[in-house]
Design an enzyme around this catalytic site. Structure first.
Site, PDB file in Angstrom:
ATOM      1  N   ASP A 192       0.824  -1.206   0.000  1.00 43.88           N
ATOM      2  CA  ASP A 192       0.000   0.000   0.000  1.00 43.88           C
ATOM      3  C   ASP A 192       0.858   1.256   0.000  1.00 43.88           C
ATOM      4  O   ASP A 192       0.471   2.290  -0.518  1.00 43.88           O
ATOM      5  CB  ASP A 192      -0.912   0.006   1.215  1.00 43.88           C
ATOM      6  CG  ASP A 192      -0.138   0.021   2.524  1.00 43.88           C
ATOM      7  OD1 ASP A 192       0.907  -0.652   2.596  1.00 43.88           O
ATOM      8  OD2 ASP A 192      -0.565   0.699   3.471  1.00 43.88           O
TER       9      ASP A 192
ATOM     10  N   ARG B 214       6.217   4.137   5.534  1.00 43.04           N
ATOM     11  CA  ARG B 214       5.905   4.170   6.957  1.00 43.04           C
ATOM     12  C   ARG B 214       5.930   2.761   7.550  1.00 43.04           C
ATOM     13  O   ARG B 214       6.352   1.800   6.907  1.00 43.04           O
ATOM     14  CB  ARG B 214       4.562   4.857   7.194  1.00 43.04           C
ATOM     15  CG  ARG B 214       3.361   4.115   6.675  1.00 43.04           C
ATOM     16  CD  ARG B 214       2.084   4.915   6.893  1.00 43.04           C
ATOM     17  NE  ARG B 214       0.917   4.231   6.384  1.00 43.04           N
ATOM     18  CZ  ARG B 214      -0.087   4.837   5.768  1.00 43.04           C
ATOM     19  NH1 ARG B 214      -0.048   6.138   5.551  1.00 43.04           N
ATOM     20  NH2 ARG B 214      -1.133   4.145   5.345  1.00 43.04           N
ATOM     21  N   ASP B 215       5.464   2.630   8.777  1.00 44.35           N
ATOM     22  CA  ASP B 215       5.482   1.335   9.469  1.00 44.35           C
ATOM     23  C   ASP B 215       4.307   0.473   9.023  1.00 44.35           C
ATOM     24  O   ASP B 215       3.530  -0.011   9.830  1.00 44.35           O
ATOM     25  CB  ASP B 215       5.440   1.554  10.989  1.00 44.35           C
ATOM     26  CG  ASP B 215       4.230   2.361  11.427  1.00 44.35           C
ATOM     27  OD1 ASP B 215       3.594   3.030  10.569  1.00 44.35           O
ATOM     28  OD2 ASP B 215       3.907   2.343  12.621  1.00 44.35           O
ATOM     29  N   GLU B 216       4.205   0.260   7.712  1.00 45.03           N
ATOM     30  CA  GLU B 216       3.096  -0.527   7.173  1.00 45.03           C
ATOM     31  C   GLU B 216       3.613  -1.365   6.015  1.00 45.03           C
ATOM     32  O   GLU B 216       3.979  -2.511   6.215  1.00 45.03           O
ATOM     33  CB  GLU B 216       1.963   0.409   6.750  1.00 45.03           C
ATOM     34  CG  GLU B 216       0.637  -0.290   6.593  1.00 45.03           C
ATOM     35  CD  GLU B 216      -0.519   0.689   6.573  1.00 45.03           C
ATOM     36  OE1 GLU B 216      -1.603   0.266   6.192  1.00 45.03           O
ATOM     37  OE2 GLU B 216      -0.336   1.870   6.929  1.00 45.03           O
TER      38      GLU B 216
ATOM     39  N   ASP C 293      -6.219  -2.210  -2.354  1.00 43.89           N
ATOM     40  CA  ASP C 293      -5.442  -1.338  -3.220  1.00 43.89           C
ATOM     41  C   ASP C 293      -5.169  -1.996  -4.571  1.00 43.89           C
ATOM     42  O   ASP C 293      -5.354  -1.387  -5.629  1.00 43.89           O
ATOM     43  CB  ASP C 293      -4.117  -0.974  -2.538  1.00 43.89           C
ATOM     44  CG  ASP C 293      -4.322  -0.197  -1.250  1.00 43.89           C
ATOM     45  OD1 ASP C 293      -5.024  -0.716  -0.362  1.00 43.89           O
ATOM     46  OD2 ASP C 293      -3.778   0.908  -1.128  1.00 43.89           O
TER      47      ASP C 293
ATOM     48  N   TRP D 179     -12.047  -5.232  -0.584  1.00 43.04           N
ATOM     49  CA  TRP D 179     -10.728  -5.745  -0.222  1.00 43.04           C
ATOM     50  C   TRP D 179     -10.680  -7.246  -0.524  1.00 43.04           C
ATOM     51  O   TRP D 179      -9.883  -7.695  -1.336  1.00 43.04           O
ATOM     52  CB  TRP D 179     -10.423  -5.423   1.238  1.00 43.04           C
ATOM     53  CG  TRP D 179      -9.826  -4.061   1.423  1.00 43.04           C
ATOM     54  CD1 TRP D 179      -8.531  -3.771   1.741  1.00 43.04           C
ATOM     55  CD2 TRP D 179     -10.486  -2.793   1.282  1.00 43.04           C
ATOM     56  NE1 TRP D 179      -8.339  -2.398   1.798  1.00 43.04           N
ATOM     57  CE2 TRP D 179      -9.523  -1.776   1.524  1.00 43.04           C
ATOM     58  CE3 TRP D 179     -11.788  -2.392   0.969  1.00 43.04           C
ATOM     59  CZ2 TRP D 179      -9.824  -0.418   1.461  1.00 43.04           C
ATOM     60  CZ3 TRP D 179     -12.096  -1.036   0.902  1.00 43.04           C
ATOM     61  CH2 TRP D 179     -11.122  -0.073   1.145  1.00 43.04           C
TER      62      TRP D 179
ATOM     63  N   GLU E 174      -1.834   9.150  -0.901  1.00 41.03           N
ATOM     64  CA  GLU E 174      -2.892   8.348  -0.276  1.00 41.03           C
ATOM     65  C   GLU E 174      -4.175   9.155  -0.123  1.00 41.03           C
ATOM     66  O   GLU E 174      -5.269   8.653  -0.364  1.00 41.03           O
ATOM     67  CB  GLU E 174      -2.422   7.855   1.094  1.00 41.03           C
ATOM     68  CG  GLU E 174      -3.448   7.027   1.835  1.00 41.03           C
ATOM     69  CD  GLU E 174      -2.926   6.502   3.155  1.00 41.03           C
ATOM     70  OE1 GLU E 174      -3.469   5.497   3.649  1.00 41.03           O
ATOM     71  OE2 GLU E 174      -1.974   7.093   3.701  1.00 41.03           O
TER      72      GLU E 174
ATOM     73  N   HIS F 250       0.949   6.153  -2.627  1.00 41.55           N
ATOM     74  CA  HIS F 250      -0.099   5.138  -2.626  1.00 41.55           C
ATOM     75  C   HIS F 250      -0.636   5.074  -4.051  1.00 41.55           C
ATOM     76  O   HIS F 250      -1.044   6.093  -4.587  1.00 41.55           O
ATOM     77  CB  HIS F 250      -1.248   5.542  -1.699  1.00 41.55           C
ATOM     78  CG  HIS F 250      -1.310   4.821  -0.414  1.00 41.55           C
ATOM     79  ND1 HIS F 250      -0.338   4.917   0.551  1.00 41.55           N
ATOM     80  CD2 HIS F 250      -2.244   3.988   0.098  1.00 41.55           C
ATOM     81  CE1 HIS F 250      -0.681   4.191   1.593  1.00 41.55           C
ATOM     82  NE2 HIS F 250      -1.825   3.597   1.335  1.00 41.55           N
TER      83      HIS F 250
END
Length: 935
Positions: free
Chosen positions: A451, A455-457, A464, A521, A733, A754
């Site tokens: 995605d 960052r922490d993802e 997506d 999703w 995003e 994103h």
């Protein structure tokens, strides 16, 4: 009659990618033909297989040339084959043999994998090694290697390949990939050493949000490898990882995907590449790992694809040195530095600057910081290899001596997929928007479709890729990449009892709803295989996922309790609707049950089509009936006979139209209402994740392409082009990830890379340029270019499975010229804007038509003018906003944000409480506009 024009065949593709190893014994074959004459169609082909000195020829009758079944005996392990093709045309032409493609069977037999997983028992990066003897002349040698973690291999000190972050991220508890490499050139007679660098990678990362981040995979990283050496005399040796290996710490002190890498060059790598140098190393630990038999990698690996130089060196208001690479990218930086021993350089990465300083707040828990401690004694070159960052800017702390921008370059890193498509126009902002889409895909197609990369993802969010798959499949050859990821989707789905998790690999079980069915999703399991079949002509994409498609629809059916409506459970709805509060991105204008039910219908219908494609008539009928029942329930519950939606919002109309839930007069009425709403919002985006990818299509098919064009051309926030005007080089995003004052959106979830909202590029390819598949794999092509009034030209190209297709149009006064290229062995249905249709074969084709831009007539404008009249006149609209802004910018912003530009209301209505000096300024600005016919 034989044609004298040349016909040639490109070297065939064996399997799903151009990698030198195949993962199956009977890989499928594809080839493209270049013909010197128009309308060329293949009549037959010969495929030649060479194994050593043996030669076998198979004949293929007919015109098929994509994903042809292997016409020979199955390959054996490590067998190397050369394949070439020649073709005959229906016109009597014959090609010479193509250049050969050589591949090696990279799989292993069921009992051949015998390596043990070894490591230090520690999470800290470390080195593994052993020595072995090469006892005679080597015919060839292959290395099979993998890790629960990330690894690299060196033979006698040399890297065996150029791939990074191997073996990539999969659902490790069920699936682990191995890499195979021909290492013959790396061996020498006598003593040799093989070493493995090992780090935790994704295996030891903590996943989750803020204080809920947790390790998901248990245990320390471990690597396994086996080296098979075949000698000229016919004998063979195998070297495997086992308890006889040794380990040692190296100069990588710490490494994390999210936090970065710390490297201490004073801890010089020991002579681990030289035989006999392991006396000080410790015995390895046999590590307890998931009971998974490694399988060969089918997707291309991650590589450093490009190097970029520093574009600008900045000094921030706080006095920090920041490097601007001019492009938001994914990877790391490489440095060349000279300085004293023990001196440490710190590199912090971020996507944006906020008021001149590095904007790190959107990174959340990700430090995105690399540190390098110098060994001293001359120039040192270093780049990390066990992390990656999403960044445009790098802040440098404690650079020794005078800094030169030539000392640092950026390494662009992603899965190595061939570029297969492009779009261009002379409209600079739109061109940059499309380039941002490309860079967004590059940054987020790193081992899995993520995605965001910063960052922490960095997780495989299914929603997506569900909306972006058509765009992705045009821009890059991502079939092998996405099919590999789909294997993990199916494994995770099976473990979750039919539910497709929100992220795959499913590593955030602590997040509420992670293992609940979520519309848009979970529907990735029906949409993505459908797209792959449609765009790449790969029937295996559908057949391989068909049972999973059924399982998903059946799971939703069970959750609805027999109702045709899906209105229960966790739903994201039209995520990131621009009207949602910054910290409540799910509060959309469109009812989440409406969105879920629309996707329930869509997945049931796609599953019915897949059943028909795989020859399952019973399931085709069953899921078609279910789709019909859900569609009836949708219309009865969410629509009126007059063509209104119960959720009177753009996304509601878009899904009803684009998913085929309404037809006839009701569809036309909904298209008209959608046009009305888009105008009422001032031609600003009013849709989120669900509505945005399809709103232009919904407008186009209902006859309102001019409204879609105005929506596309908008530069005010929220719009596709607003980020471009703010200097964006990737897709954001949020529509307003950065506010107009240069501050970062206050929400806790903000990313500047994103790809989901960039799904509009598929509309640019298919509708504006007009290039789309009419049959799977572009076997027949639909070319229907749509000149937009605000554009002078547009073009798109795509390397279809049959060869290059292109479509371009350009204005010359009131005449538009259309240039279309159709690859050999295909046909195209051309539909020009006049409505004229032409069925053509391969070759280049040109038409011209008379299409003057519409002439506009402006009435006299004033405060009593209709609001719709004002907003439809771009100059008038900007005159009103400009007059307000010149006196009170905040009032202008509020007026733009809150006014609904609907017919039947005068401009005076929303100005009823406006100060008189502002009203007077507006009236004067409108009066200054010329009335009558405009040029």
């Amino acid at each position: 009659m034989t044609s004298d024009a040349p016909v040639t065949v490109n070297a065939p593709r064996i399997g799903l990618s151009a990698e030198p190893f195949v993962a199956t014994a009977s890989p499928r074959l594809s080839w493209t033909t270049v013909a010197g004459t128009d309308n060329w169609v293949q009549a037959s082909a010969e495929v030649e297989l060479t194994l050593g000195t043996a030669r076998t020829v198979g004949r293929i009758e007919g015109d098929e040339s994509v994903f042809i079944a292997w016409p020979f005996a199955p390959l054996q392990q490590r067998e190397t084959a050369g394949v070439r093709v020649r073709v005959w045309g229906t016109d009597g032409s014959v090609s010479p043999w193509s250049a050969p493609t050589e591949v090696t069977a990279g799989f292993l037999g069921s009992s051949e994998w015998c390596a043990r997983f070894v490591g230090s028992g520690s999470d800290q990066p470390h080195l593994l090694r052993t020595t072995f003897e090469v006892r005679g002349p080597v015919r060839r040698a292959f290395l099979y290697a993998t890790a629960f973690g990330a690894y690299d291999v060196r033979l006698n000190g040399a890297a065996v390949d150029d791939a990074v972050l191997k073996p990539g991220w999969t659902s490790y508890q069920w699936r682990l990939l191995f890499d195979v490499t021909d290492v013959t050139a790396h061996l020498r007679q006598g003593a040799n050493t093989v070493g493995i660098e090992l780090a935790g990678g994704w295996y030891t990362e903590a996943f989750g949000f803020r204080d809920r981040a947790r390790r998901f995979y248990e245990g320390s990283p471990a690597a396994a490898a086996q080296l098979v050496i075949e000698y000229e005399d016919g004998t063979a040796d195998t070297v495997i990882t086992d308890e006889n290996w040794r380990w040692s710490f190296g100069p990588v002190v710490a490494a994390s995907i999210y936090q970065g890498e710390t490297y201490d060059a004073r801890l010089r790598e020991p002579e681990w590449a030289s035989p006999g140098a392991d006396d000080t190393w410790s015995p390895v630990v046999l590590v307890d790992v998931p009971d998974v038999r490694p399988e060969p990698r089918t997707s291309p690996p991650v590589r450093v694809i490009e190097r970029r130089e520093v574009a600008q060196v900045l000094t921030t208001p706080a006095g920090n040195t920041v490097l601007d690479f001019g492009q938001n990218l994914v990877g790391w930086v490489r440095i060349a530095v000279t300085g004293p021993r023990g001196h440490t350089i710190t590199l912090r990465h971020a996507e944006v600057l906020e008021h001149g300083e590095l904007g790190t707040r959107p990174l959340r828990n990700a430090a995105a910081t690399d540190r390098y401690t110098l060994r001293g004694g001359g120039e040192e070159t270093w780049e990390p290899k066990w992390t990656f960052h999403g960044f445009r800017y790098v802040e440098i702390h404690d650079w020794p001596g005078e800094f030169s921008p030539s000392a640092i370059s950026a390494s662009v890193v992603h899965t190595d997929m061939p570029r297969t498509g492009g779009f261009s126009t002379s409209h600079a902002l739109l061109n940059r928007l499309h380039e941002n889409v490309v860079w967004g895909m590059r940054g987020n197609f790193l081992s899995i479709p993520t995605d965001c990369p910063q960052r922490d993802e960095r997780l495989g969010w299914t929603g997506d890729i569900q909306v972006f798959a058509p765009t992705a499949s045009f821009l890059f050859d991502c079939n092998a990449f996405l099919q590999s990821w789909l294997e993990d989707v199916r494994l995770e789905q099976k473990a979750a009892g039919g539910v497709v998790p929100m992220v795959v690999p499913a590593v955030i079980p602590q997040v509420p709803g992670q293992l609940e069915p979520v519309a848009a999703w979970g529907d990735a399991i029906t949409v993505v295989p459908t797209v792959l079949g449609e765009r790449f002509g790969d029937h295996g994409a559908l057949s391989g996922s068909f049972d999973a498609m059924k399982s998903w629809v059946d799971t939703v059916t069970a959750r609805t309790g027999g109702s045709p409506l899906w209105e229960n459970g966790v739903q994201f709805g039209d995520w990131l609707d621009p009207d949602a509060p910054p910290d409540q991105p799910g509060r959309a204008k469109t009812d989440p049950g409406l969105v879920a039910t629309a996707y329930y219908f869509r997945s049931a219908e796609l599953t019915a089509r897949a059943a028909e494609a795989v020859g399952n008539a019973e399931d085709a009928g069953r899921y078609s009936e279910l789709a019909s029942r859900v569609g009836e329930g949708f219309r009865a519950t969410y629509t009126t006979a007059a063509g209104r939606m119960m959720s009177d919002a753009p996304t509601a109309y878009a899904v009803a139209i684009a998913f085929g839930l309404v037809e006839g007069e009701r569809k036309a009425a909904m298209g008209e209402r959608l046009r009305h709403l888009v105008r009422a919002y001032g031609y600003h985006i009013a849709t989120g994740f669900v509505g945005t990818p399809i709103i232009c299509d919904a407008l186009t098919v209902t006859g309102h392409v001019d409204t879609a064009a105005r929506l596309l051309a908008q530069t005010e926030s929220p719009s596709w082009l607003y980020p471009v005007t703010m200097g964006a080089t990737t897709i954001w995003e949020r529509w307003d990830s950065m506010l107009e004052d240069g501050s970062i959106n206050p929400g806790q979830m903000t990313s500047f890379n994103h790809y989901a909202l960039g799904a509009v590029a598929d509309w640019l390819h298919r509708v504006v340029a007009g290039l789309a598949p009419l049959e799977p794999g572009y076997r027949r092509i639909r070319v229907a270019p749509t000149p937009l009034d605000f554009l002078d030209d547009a073009s798109a190209w795509h390397e279809t499975p049959y060869g290059r297709a292109s479509s371009a149009w350009r204005r010359d006064g009131e005449v538009v010229r259309f240039d279309i290229e159709v690859p050999a062995n295909t046909r195209a249905l051309i539909r020009l804007p006049s409505g004229a249709e032409h069925e053509v074969g391969s070759g280049t084709h040109t038409w011209t038509e008379h299409h003057p831009r519409p002439r506009r007539t402006r009435p006299e404008l004033g405060l009593d003018s209709d609001l719709a009249t004002i907003v439809d006149d771009v100059e008038a609209y900007h005159a009103v906003l400009g007059a307000i802004s010149a006196i009170d910018p905040d009032r202008a912003a509020a007026f733009r944000r809150t006014t609904r530009w609907t017919p039947g209301r005068s401009l005076r209505d929303p100005l009823s409480h406006t100060p008189l000096d502002v009203v007077d300024a507006i009236e004067k600005a409108l009066a200054a506009l010329p009335a009558g016919e405009l040029s």
